[in-house]
Design a protein around this motif. Structure first.
Motif, PDB file in Angstrom:
ATOM      1  N   TRP A   1      21.737 -23.908  13.293  1.00  0.00           N
ATOM      2  CA  TRP A   1      20.621 -23.116  12.781  1.00  0.00           C
ATOM      3  C   TRP A   1      20.292 -22.005  13.763  1.00  0.00           C
ATOM      4  O   TRP A   1      20.609 -22.078  14.948  1.00  0.00           O
ATOM      5  CB  TRP A   1      19.404 -23.993  12.503  1.00  0.00           C
ATOM      6  N   ASN A   2      19.685 -20.945  13.231  1.00  0.00           N
ATOM      7  CA  ASN A   2      19.245 -19.848  14.085  1.00  0.00           C
ATOM      8  C   ASN A   2      17.945 -19.253  13.539  1.00  0.00           C
ATOM      9  O   ASN A   2      17.694 -19.280  12.331  1.00  0.00           O
ATOM     10  CB  ASN A   2      20.316 -18.759  14.219  1.00  0.00           C
ATOM     11  N   ALA A   3      17.131 -18.739  14.440  1.00  0.00           N
ATOM     12  CA  ALA A   3      15.874 -18.077  14.094  1.00  0.00           C
ATOM     13  C   ALA A   3      15.787 -16.791  14.900  1.00  0.00           C
ATOM     14  O   ALA A   3      15.798 -16.825  16.131  1.00  0.00           O
ATOM     15  CB  ALA A   3      14.687 -18.984  14.392  1.00  0.00           C
ATOM     16  N   ASP A   4      15.744 -15.646  14.213  1.00  0.00           N
ATOM     17  CA  ASP A   4      15.798 -14.342  14.873  1.00  0.00           C
ATOM     18  C   ASP A   4      14.634 -13.456  14.445  1.00  0.00           C
ATOM     19  O   ASP A   4      14.619 -12.935  13.323  1.00  0.00           O
ATOM     20  CB  ASP A   4      17.104 -13.617  14.512  1.00  0.00           C
ATOM     21  N   PRO A   5      13.638 -13.245  15.304  1.00  0.00           N
ATOM     22  CA  PRO A   5      12.645 -12.191  15.031  1.00  0.00           C
ATOM     23  C   PRO A   5      13.216 -10.830  15.426  1.00  0.00           C
ATOM     24  O   PRO A   5      14.066 -10.742  16.325  1.00  0.00           O
ATOM     25  CB  PRO A   5      11.477 -12.584  15.933  1.00  0.00           C
ATOM     26  N   TYR A   6      12.777  -9.780  14.766  1.00  0.00           N
ATOM     27  CA  TYR A   6      13.311  -8.452  15.065  1.00  0.00           C
ATOM     28  C   TYR A   6      12.266  -7.377  14.817  1.00  0.00           C
ATOM     29  O   TYR A   6      11.295  -7.558  14.091  1.00  0.00           O
ATOM     30  CB  TYR A   6      14.564  -8.166  14.238  1.00  0.00           C
ATOM     31  N   LEU A   7      12.503  -6.227  15.453  1.00  0.00           N
ATOM     32  CA  LEU A   7      11.628  -5.060  15.309  1.00  0.00           C
ATOM     33  C   LEU A   7      12.475  -3.809  15.429  1.00  0.00           C
ATOM     34  O   LEU A   7      13.356  -3.715  16.293  1.00  0.00           O
ATOM     35  CB  LEU A   7      10.548  -5.055  16.398  1.00  0.00           C
ATOM     36  N   GLN A   8      12.212  -2.837  14.560  1.00  0.00           N
ATOM     37  CA  GLN A   8      12.915  -1.557  14.619  1.00  0.00           C
ATOM     38  C   GLN A   8      11.917  -0.431  14.351  1.00  0.00           C
ATOM     39  O   GLN A   8      10.992  -0.578  13.539  1.00  0.00           O
ATOM     40  CB  GLN A   8      14.038  -1.500  13.587  1.00  0.00           C
ATOM     41  N   THR A   9      12.073   0.681  15.055  1.00  0.00           N
ATOM     42  CA  THR A   9      11.165   1.819  14.893  1.00  0.00           C
ATOM     43  C   THR A   9      11.941   3.119  14.802  1.00  0.00           C
ATOM     44  O   THR A   9      13.058   3.231  15.316  1.00  0.00           O
ATOM     45  CB  THR A   9      10.176   1.926  16.072  1.00  0.00           C
ATOM     46  N   GLN A  10      11.320   4.096  14.170  1.00  0.00           N
ATOM     47  CA  GLN A  10      11.853   5.456  14.132  1.00  0.00           C
ATOM     48  C   GLN A  10      10.719   6.417  14.501  1.00  0.00           C
ATOM     49  O   GLN A  10       9.624   6.341  13.924  1.00  0.00           O
ATOM     50  CB  GLN A  10      12.394   5.811  12.753  1.00  0.00           C
TER      51      GLN A  10
ATOM     52  N   TRP B   1       8.558  -6.580   6.920  1.00  0.00           N
ATOM     53  CA  TRP B   1       7.427  -5.711   6.584  1.00  0.00           C
ATOM     54  C   TRP B   1       7.705  -4.344   7.187  1.00  0.00           C
ATOM     55  O   TRP B   1       8.105  -4.228   8.344  1.00  0.00           O
ATOM     56  CB  TRP B   1       6.139  -6.288   7.156  1.00  0.00           C
ATOM     57  N   THR B   2       7.512  -3.301   6.388  1.00  0.00           N
ATOM     58  CA  THR B   2       7.746  -1.930   6.834  1.00  0.00           C
ATOM     59  C   THR B   2       6.450  -1.129   6.706  1.00  0.00           C
ATOM     60  O   THR B   2       5.780  -1.175   5.668  1.00  0.00           O
ATOM     61  CB  THR B   2       8.847  -1.250   6.005  1.00  0.00           C
TER      62      THR B   2
ATOM     63  N   SER C   1       0.865  -1.168   0.000  1.00  0.00           N
ATOM     64  CA  SER C   1       0.000   0.000   0.000  1.00  0.00           C
ATOM     65  C   SER C   1       0.906   1.223   0.000  1.00  0.00           C
ATOM     66  O   SER C   1       2.129   1.112  -0.074  1.00  0.00           O
ATOM     67  CB  SER C   1      -0.910   0.003   1.230  1.00  0.00           C
ATOM     68  N   GLU C   2       0.291   2.402   0.102  1.00  0.00           N
ATOM     69  CA  GLU C   2       1.097   3.615   0.124  1.00  0.00           C
ATOM     70  C   GLU C   2       2.013   3.665   1.348  1.00  0.00           C
ATOM     71  O   GLU C   2       3.031   4.350   1.333  1.00  0.00           O
ATOM     72  CB  GLU C   2       0.195   4.849   0.105  1.00  0.00           C
ATOM     73  N   ARG C   3       1.641   2.944   2.410  1.00  0.00           N
ATOM     74  CA  ARG C   3       2.406   3.009   3.653  1.00  0.00           C
ATOM     75  C   ARG C   3       3.093   1.701   4.023  1.00  0.00           C
ATOM     76  O   ARG C   3       3.795   1.650   5.031  1.00  0.00           O
ATOM     77  CB  ARG C   3       1.496   3.424   4.811  1.00  0.00           C
ATOM     78  N   ASP C   4       2.906   0.642   3.237  1.00  0.00           N
ATOM     79  CA  ASP C   4       3.399  -0.670   3.618  1.00  0.00           C
ATOM     80  C   ASP C   4       4.204  -1.308   2.490  1.00  0.00           C
ATOM     81  O   ASP C   4       3.777  -1.279   1.326  1.00  0.00           O
ATOM     82  CB  ASP C   4       2.240  -1.584   3.991  1.00  0.00           C
ATOM     83  N   ASP C   5       5.367  -1.897   2.871  1.00  0.00           N
ATOM     84  CA  ASP C   5       6.228  -2.596   1.932  1.00  0.00           C
ATOM     85  C   ASP C   5       6.549  -3.987   2.468  1.00  0.00           C
ATOM     86  O   ASP C   5       6.585  -4.206   3.685  1.00  0.00           O
ATOM     87  CB  ASP C   5       7.563  -1.863   1.731  1.00  0.00           C
TER      88      ASP C   5
ATOM     89  N   THR D   1       7.816   5.043  11.953  1.00  0.00           N
ATOM     90  CA  THR D   1       8.032   3.953  10.996  1.00  0.00           C
ATOM     91  C   THR D   1       8.372   2.684  11.772  1.00  0.00           C
ATOM     92  O   THR D   1       9.196   2.715  12.694  1.00  0.00           O
ATOM     93  CB  THR D   1       9.172   4.284  10.028  1.00  0.00           C
ATOM     94  N   PHE D   2       7.737   1.564  11.394  1.00  0.00           N
ATOM     95  CA  PHE D   2       8.004   0.264  12.003  1.00  0.00           C
ATOM     96  C   PHE D   2       8.553  -0.685  10.937  1.00  0.00           C
ATOM     97  O   PHE D   2       8.042  -0.730   9.815  1.00  0.00           O
ATOM     98  CB  PHE D   2       6.727  -0.357  12.585  1.00  0.00           C
ATOM     99  N   THR D   3       9.567  -1.442  11.309  1.00  0.00           N
ATOM    100  CA  THR D   3      10.063  -2.523  10.465  1.00  0.00           C
ATOM    101  C   THR D   3      10.115  -3.785  11.312  1.00  0.00           C
ATOM    102  O   THR D   3      10.787  -3.814  12.345  1.00  0.00           O
ATOM    103  CB  THR D   3      11.454  -2.230   9.896  1.00  0.00           C
TER     104      THR D   3
END
Length: 706
Positions: free
Chosen positions: A401-410, A346-347, A296-300, A357-359
């Motif tokens: 093996w590794n599994a890493d969830p992550y979150l970043q914000t501005q 997802w951003t 969408s205009e705000r989501d990638d 902004t959330f990623t």
């Protein structure tokens, strides 16, 4: 990436909005800006990024250089210590703010990416040998707290982006000949069927290179074949798909280290290598597929899939006597590795009272390894003849093996104040299945898992439009690699599962200021580490590891780069790094307060170049490297050195043809110095000498189909 107002605003693609997922493809827009190609492009300047980031352009990497090693062009990056071992069996020695300096071979403690595909294995062991400098668009070096958001073994991060094809099509042939019988020649083709904005538009870049050298030192001859290809297609108005394929093959002699007496007597000698015929053969092929879509205009949305295989055979300088023990793994290592991974993110851009902004995303990697060991000799009338694969002495199947969830914000808190924060939960598992069980060598199967929260955050304040200051902090960790787990210091068989992951906390304050047609940056930092992974002993090409208790790194970085008088450019940098052991290093307390080996306390760089678009050009550079301790007790060290280099060339264009001819001389003053050290080498063979004055000439021909 292209320069923005004379490189005032070069984009570090490692950073927002991609701190946590190095899967974005950077593409040129025009000569005034660069952007990340997600569904909705985001323009972020190097000046505005609240982190220590340096960007080296591909054109600068290729300007009158051999195009063989990253050490040719990254020595001016503050905080980055890059050492050419003159040993292609062991790769470059890279460290960022001291992370990675312990490495006896390959790259440790730093995350490496090429077009979003990790050049670092899931366990944290990386390589630079698959990077094709002829097709590099930019190299971005991230230092400090935010590098921890790349997960395991991210004391720093290096992202290499290769060129994306565009119109018109270009075919390029290049060659280089230098001292010690060094030849490099290659071919590259790039182009596109459209401008990349319409459905069905296709872009491509294909490059292949061959490198051959006798080597500066005895028994260091090398043959390397490298190929890289990137194909992109615009699927529709909102999505893009890219395929990246890379292959490398290396056959290299391993000259090993020298004692101080041997180095002073003859730095080119390699006595153990000749006796044991030490060498390494490596083959690696990998492919990646990246899909990007505007939701969408705000989501990638961005998804990267990749897979590869790597085969290595290495002959080491280990005598017959220790190999007679039933628990000894032999003097020949044979590895077959298969690895694959997926990274999806997802951003979203919106407002929660202020612009936000959330990623968010998830990274998963796994690697399977078949590790075998053989004796490195065969008997002839009872006398060992070294350099031959003998009896099987080790056979195991390892999984990681590794599994890493992550979150970043501005968060844009105020007009001049910005908050950036993120967290990653990194989980890493190792499992070893022993298939070689004999009398005196029991079943050494086992498993271990590591888990860690990795938060990071930064506040940036814009004092003026041309001056920003920031404060950042973060937590990182580093697990032992499979290679580091593979051998025990007590000489017994099996994995060294007593090793613990190291954890570190970093605080950094920095400032970035635009001065006319240039950029001045500075940073102060301190990193405290628990359970630092360091070399316990290194002998005959085999290294064992231990945890060293507490260490501390504190330092300062300063860089200034400016263009003037049109085609003139000056670049300078300085790094001061005080890295010391704080507690529980040696068996007694004698090492507390000692410097960490393999790390220079001071590094400096300065260059001046004249580079017009056509006609004659020239450049001069000087590099200073302070002394480096070679062992934990600080009883041996490599002395400081300063080297000077000169280059000159001539470039001319006629219709669609561009001809570039150049020559260069390195170590102009013929300084005798040690290029790198093997940390804690048990026999005192710490020193890997660098060449004296050496020369090279090259030519580049490019035909543009206009």
């Amino acid at each position: 990436m292209k320069r923005v107002s004379a490189r005032q605003n070069a984009l570090p693609a490692l950073l927002f909005p991609l701190f946590l997922s190095p899967t974005a493809l950077a593409e040129d827009v025009d000569d005034k800006q660069t952007m990340v190609v997600s569904a909705t492009p985001q323009v972020v300047s190097e000046l505005d990024t609240p982190a220590a980031v340096s960007v080296v352009e591909g054109d600068d990497i290729r300007q009158a250089t051999p195009r063989i090693n990253l050490s040719e062009s990254l020595t001016g990056v503050p905080g980055l210590q890059v050492q050419n071992r003159q040993n292609y069996a062991q790769d470059l020695q890279l460290s960022i703010r001291g992370f990675g300096a312990r490495s006896a071979y390959g790259v440790r403690g730093i995350r490496l990416y090429v077009d979003g595909i990790p050049a670092t294995m899931p366990d944290g062991q990386g390589q630079t040998s698959n990077i094709d400098l002829s097709s590099v668009k930019s190299v971005e070096v991230l230092r400090g707290p935010f590098s921890a958001l790349y997960g395991n073994a991210s004391g720093g991060a290096i992202n290499v982006a290769t060129e994306t094809g565009s119109q018109p099509a270009v075919v390029e042939s290049s060659g280089y000949y230098g001292s010690y019988g060094s030849w490099r020649y290659g071919l590259k083709a790039s182009g596109a069927t459209g401008d990349g904005t319409r459905p069905g538009d296709v872009d491509y870049t294909v490059s292949t290179t061959r490198f051959i050298t006798h080597g500066y030192r005895d028994h260091s001859s090398t043959r390397k074949n490298l190929a890289n290809a990137k194909l992109g297609v615009r699927l529709d108005d909102v999505s893009h798909l890219a395929l990246i394929v890379n292959s490398v093959e290396i056959n290299a002699g391993d000259p090993g280290g020298l004692t101080k007496a041997e180095w002073r007597a003859d730095p080119q000698q390699s006595p153990r290598a000749e006796q044991y015929n030490t060498r390494k053969d490596l083959r690696q092929t990998q492919a990646g597929l990246r899909y990007e879509r505007q939701l969408s205009e705000r989501d990638d949305l961005s998804v990267m899939l990749y897979a590869g295989e790597r085969e290595t055979t290495q002959y080491q300088s280990i005598p017959m006597a220790p190999q007679l023990r039933p628990s000894h793994a032999g003097g020949v290592i044979s590895l077959q590795r298969h690895y694959q991974g997926v990274d999806g993110r997802w951003t979203h851009r919106g407002r929660l009272g202020v612009p936000v902004t959330f990623t968010a995303g998830l990274s998963y990697e796994n690697m399977s390894e078949n590790r075998k060991g053989y004796t490195n000799y065969r008997l002839s009338d009872g006398v060992p003849q070294y350099g031959h694969k003998g009896d099987l002495r080790r056979n195991e199947h390892n999984l990681m093996w590794n599994a890493d969830p992550y979150l970043q914000t501005q968060w844009q808190l105020m007009e001049k104040l910005t908050l950036e924060a993120g967290a990653r939960y990194s989980s890493v598992w190792f499992d070893s299945n022993d298939r070689y069980v004999t009398p005196g060598n029991g079943d050494d199967s086992g498993s271990v898992g590591y888990h860690e929260w990795l938060p990071a955050g930064a506040l940036k304040y814009a004092v003026t439009d041309a001056w920003n200051i920031y404060l950042a902090a973060g937590r990182g960790f580093e697990t032992p690699t499979i290679t580091e787990l593979s051998y025990r210091a007590d000489g017994r068989s099996g994995m060294n599962f007593d090793l613990k992951p190291s954890t570190n906390n970093t605080v950094e304050i920095g400032s970035k200021t635009r001065l006319g047609d240039g950029l001045l940056t500075g940073a102060l930092f301190q990193t405290s580490t628990d359970n630092e992974l360091v070399v316990d002993a290194s002998s005959g090409g085999r290294t064992t590891w231990k945890n060293a208790g507490k260490t501390r790194r504190q330092g300062a970085e300063l860089s200034w780069e400016r263009r003037f008088a049109g085609d003139w450019r000056v670049k300078t940098s300085w790094t001061w790094l005080d890295a010391t052991y704080r507690r529980n290093v040696c068996k007694d307390t004698g090492c507390n307060g000692n410097r960490l080996p393999g790390i220079a306390r001071n590094m400096g760089y300065a260059s001046v170049t004249y580079t017009p678009d056509e006609g004659g050009y020239a450049g001069a550079d000087a590099r200073y490297m302070g002394d480096m301790m070679a062992d934990d007790k600080n009883s041996a060290k490599a002395p400081s050195f300063t080297t000077v280099g000169l280059s000159t060339g001539y470039k001319i264009s006629y219709r669609g043809l561009t001809v570039d001819i150049f020559g260069r001389v390195d170590n102009l003053l013929d300084k005798e110095y040690v290029g790198s050290v093997i940390v804690n080498e048990s026999n005192g063979r710490y020193y890997e000498p660098a060449p004296g004055r050496n020369y090279g000439v090259g030519m580049n021909l490019a035909w543009r189909f206009e």
